[in-house]
Design a protein around this motif. Structure first.
Motif, mmCIF file in Angstrom:
data_model
loop_
_atom_site.group_PDB
_atom_site.id
_atom_site.type_symbol
_atom_site.label_atom_id
_atom_site.label_comp_id
_atom_site.label_asym_id
_atom_site.label_seq_id
_atom_site.Cartn_x
_atom_site.Cartn_y
_atom_site.Cartn_z
ATOM 1 N N ARG A 1 0.829 -1.202 0.000
ATOM 2 C CA ARG A 1 0.000 0.000 0.000
ATOM 3 C C ARG A 1 0.863 1.251 0.000
ATOM 4 O O ARG A 1 1.969 1.257 0.513
ATOM 5 C CB ARG A 1 -0.940 -0.004 1.190
ATOM 6 N N VAL A 2 0.325 2.295 -0.584
ATOM 7 C CA VAL A 2 0.963 3.606 -0.541
ATOM 8 C C VAL A 2 0.494 4.241 0.765
ATOM 9 O O VAL A 2 -0.694 4.508 0.946
ATOM 10 C CB VAL A 2 0.558 4.461 -1.766
ATOM 11 N N ARG A 3 1.388 4.438 1.701
ATOM 12 C CA ARG A 3 1.034 4.839 3.061
ATOM 13 C C ARG A 3 0.077 6.013 3.172
ATOM 14 O O ARG A 3 -0.851 5.982 3.954
ATOM 15 C CB ARG A 3 2.286 5.189 3.856
ATOM 16 N N THR A 4 0.314 7.057 2.423
ATOM 17 C CA THR A 4 -0.513 8.258 2.582
ATOM 18 C C THR A 4 -1.831 8.188 1.833
ATOM 19 O O THR A 4 -2.655 9.072 1.984
ATOM 20 C CB THR A 4 0.259 9.506 2.109
ATOM 21 N N ARG A 5 -2.018 7.147 1.031
ATOM 22 C CA ARG A 5 -3.230 7.073 0.212
ATOM 23 C C ARG A 5 -3.945 5.739 0.327
ATOM 24 O O ARG A 5 -4.608 5.304 -0.606
ATOM 25 C CB ARG A 5 -2.867 7.353 -1.242
ATOM 26 N N TRP B 1 -2.348 0.687 -4.143
ATOM 27 C CA TRP B 1 -1.303 -0.303 -3.884
ATOM 28 C C TRP B 1 -0.293 -0.219 -5.013
ATOM 29 O O TRP B 1 -0.653 -0.188 -6.177
ATOM 30 C CB TRP B 1 -1.908 -1.705 -3.848
ATOM 31 N N CYS C 1 -9.326 -3.207 2.839
ATOM 32 C CA CYS C 1 -8.177 -2.687 2.086
ATOM 33 C C CYS C 1 -8.739 -1.632 1.145
ATOM 34 O O CYS C 1 -9.542 -1.943 0.275
ATOM 35 C CB CYS C 1 -7.497 -3.776 1.285
#
Length: 132
Positions: free
Chosen positions: A52-56, A69, A65
């Protein structure tokens, strides 16, 4: 929760207000011409790939979920829940699209897949007629 719909010649993943707030993203819109394949997976976790892209993105282990990603082939936008017996609609996209895959959990018996398949057939027939 997110829903897949067809709006004219676009595939739209409509997000709820709280989903938009969490992932810092509006509704996902992709041209139907960019759709390569549509499939239904019985298990939500089969649509997951990469990290996953942490901020999004938001992850609630074993339950949710949501967001972007990242993986070797690009990025996916996922809106997956783990309710019992809820299939996941997986839409693989062509390289020109903003995402490699869009996937969303849908309620059993949802008309999402049939509506999407019908719209894709219409789109492809129209493209074939233009080429002739």
């Amino acid at each position: 929760m997110a829903r897949l719909t067809v709006d004219g010649d676009e595939l739209v993943m409509g997000l709820a207000w709280w989903e938009k707030l969490i992932v810092r993203h509006g509704d996902v819109r992709v041209p139907l011409a960019a759709v390569e394949r549509v499939s239904v997976q019985p298990d939500w976790w089969r649509a997951l790939r990469g990290i996953r892209v942490r901020t999004r993105a938001l992850v609630v282990p074993g339950a949710l979920c949501l967001g972007v990603w990242r993986h070797g082939a690009g990025q996916d936008f996922l809106a997956l829940r783990r309710p019992r017996r809820s299939p996941t609609v997986v839409v693989d996209l062509r390289p020109a699209a903003p995402y490699a895959r869009v996937a969303v959990s849908c309620p059993p018996g949802s008309p999402t897949v049939s509506a999407l398949t019908t719209a894709l057939h219409r789109q492809r027939r129209a493209e074939a007629c233009e080429d002739v």
